[in-house]
Scaffold this active site. Sequence first.
Site, PDB file in Angstrom:
ATOM      1  N   LYS A  78      51.933  40.338  33.260  1.00  0.00           N
ATOM      2  CA  LYS A  78      50.998  39.331  33.764  1.00  0.00           C
ATOM      3  C   LYS A  78      51.096  38.069  32.908  1.00  0.00           C
ATOM      4  O   LYS A  78      51.246  38.144  31.683  1.00  0.00           O
ATOM      5  CB  LYS A  78      49.576  39.907  33.733  1.00  0.00           C
ATOM      6  CG  LYS A  78      48.508  39.006  34.334  1.00  0.00           C
ATOM      7  CD  LYS A  78      47.146  39.685  34.317  1.00  0.00           C
ATOM      8  CE  LYS A  78      46.060  38.786  34.890  1.00  0.00           C
ATOM      9  NZ  LYS A  78      44.735  39.442  34.915  1.00  0.00           N
ATOM     10  N   SER A 158      42.055  39.280  39.270  1.00  0.00           N
ATOM     11  CA  SER A 158      43.006  38.218  38.996  1.00  0.00           C
ATOM     12  C   SER A 158      44.454  38.707  38.867  1.00  0.00           C
ATOM     13  O   SER A 158      45.380  37.919  38.912  1.00  0.00           O
ATOM     14  CB  SER A 158      42.617  37.517  37.685  1.00  0.00           C
ATOM     15  OG  SER A 158      42.719  38.423  36.582  1.00  0.00           O
ATOM     16  N   SER A 182      39.505  42.995  37.455  1.00  0.00           N
ATOM     17  CA  SER A 182      40.772  42.337  37.770  1.00  0.00           C
ATOM     18  C   SER A 182      42.003  43.230  37.748  1.00  0.00           C
ATOM     19  O   SER A 182      43.098  42.786  38.080  1.00  0.00           O
ATOM     20  CB  SER A 182      41.007  41.156  36.824  1.00  0.00           C
ATOM     21  OG  SER A 182      40.160  40.088  37.168  1.00  0.00           O
TER      22      SER A 182
END
Length: 495
Positions: A78, A158, A182
Site C-alpha cells: 500500500k 482506504s 480500511s
Amino acid sequence: MSDPNTWTIAEARDRLRGGDVTAVELTEACLTAIDGAGALGAFVHRTPDIARDRAKAADDRIKTGDAPDMCGIPVGIKDLFCTEGVPSQAASRILEGFLPEYESTVSGRLKSAGAVMLGKLNMDEFAMGSSNQTSTYGNAVNPWRRGNDETDLTPGGSSGGSATAVAADLCLAATGTDTGGSIRQPAAFAGIVGVKPTYGRCSRWGIVAFASSLDQAGPMAKTVRDAAIMLEAMCGHDPKDSTSADLAVPNFEAALTDDIKGKVIGIPKEYRMDGMPDEIEKLWANGTAMLKDTGAEIRDISLPHTKYALPAYYVIAPAEASSNLARYDGVRFGHRASLAQGDGITEMYEKTRAEGFGPEVQRRVMIGTYVLSAGFYDAYYNRARKVRTLIKKDFEDVFGQGIDAILTPATPSAAFGLGEMADADPVQMYLNDVFTVTVNLAGLPGISVPAGLDKQGLPLGLQLIGRPWEEADLLNTAHVLENAAGFISKPTKWW
C-alpha cells in the site's frame, strides 16, 4: 497447471519448495497480470526491476533449504508504507516526488523474509475514505461486477488498491492499513480476507500517519491461512515505535486447528441496525448457524455504547489527522506551491496545502482543527475520548464474561458504484464504517472473511472480533467460518 499468479501463498510456498516453479517465474506471472490490468488502477508505482532482483535472491535462498514461508512470494505494498528509493505518496499530491531513504518496519520485515515487492498500491488519500475515490492517482476499480452491468464498482477504502490487486490475482497478497475499517471493509467488498491486528502488534514506524492511536497495519490475502502466514512475517516488537508491543509472535498458521468446540461466540444486539439489508441479516444468521454447527456456543451480548462509536471516531480521527498532517506545509516535505511576488510564509502554507490536499483531507483537517480549538476541546475531543473508554470497557466486560470472539457483518452493503455516493452527504459515506470503527477505538483484532454473494453476484463478508493479542485464536475461528462458508467465487475477468 493454473496460472501461478492465481495461487495462494500456501500453495506457492509449497510449489517453490518442491521445485515446481521458481520465484522468478512466479514473479513474471504477476508482472504480466499487472501489465494487463491497467483498467483496475490498482498499482500506481510499479517496481519490476526490484521484483526481479528479489525473486532471484529468493530462489537462491530457497535452494539453501532455509527460507521463511514468505520467501519468493510476490506482494503489493500500500502506498502508505514508506519504501526505500520508491515513491511513497500516500496517494496525495502534497507528497509528489517523495522518495524515502528508509524502509517502513513492516515492509522491511517482509523484505527480510524474502517477499517480492511488485510495486505500490492505490488507496484513498492519506487513508481517508471508504471508496478509493480520494486518490491523486484516480480511482481503483473493483474487479467484481453486478452481473452483466458494466458499472465500475468501488473496491472499498482506504486499502482499495490492495483489495483489487489481491482479488484480481495481480499479486498473492498485499499490505493494508486499518484506521476505522480500511482493511476489513475493502476485503469484504472484494471477496478476500483482511486482518486488522491488535493495536501495537505491527509496528507503525515508516507508515504515513493518519490517526496515530487508531492506525494499524495488516495483511490482505486470498485465504485465512495466507493471512496467518503473512501476518506472522509482518509482526514483531519494534523499538522505533513506542506503541509496538514487546510480545512474542505466535506461529499463526500452526494455530489453524479447525477445532472451536466449546468456544463462545457473541452476537451483539446493537449491530442489528435499522434499515440493514435482508441479505446482510441473512448472511449474519447463516454465519452464526455455521459456527454453532461446528461446535461453538452462541450467546447474545450487549455492547451498549456502540451507537456512539461513529460520532466518537469522526471526532478523534480527524483531530489526530489535523495534528499529523500539520507537517506537510511546503517546507519539510513534498509539494510547494508557486508564490506570487509579495507572498509571505503564511501565503506559502495556505497555497501549498490548498493545492496539495484533496477535498476529503481538507474536510477532515478542518473538522479536526475545530474540535481541538479553544472552547471546543472539552465539548468534542475530550467527550469523544471518554466515549472511547466506555466502548473499550463494553468489550472488556463481554470478554470477561467468557466470550471468545464476536461475530458481526463486515459492511452494511455490498460494493456500490464509483460515483454513486458522490453527491450524498459525506456522513452517508462515513456510515460504511459502522461495523468496523469500534474495533479500532478499542484496539482489538478483527478479521473479515468472505461468506457469500448478494443477489447481484457481489461478495459479502462477515467480521470476527477477537480478544486483544489473541490473533491466533481469532484466525482459527475465522478458518472454521471460511471452511463452513465454502466461498470460492472469483470475479469474471473483464479488464
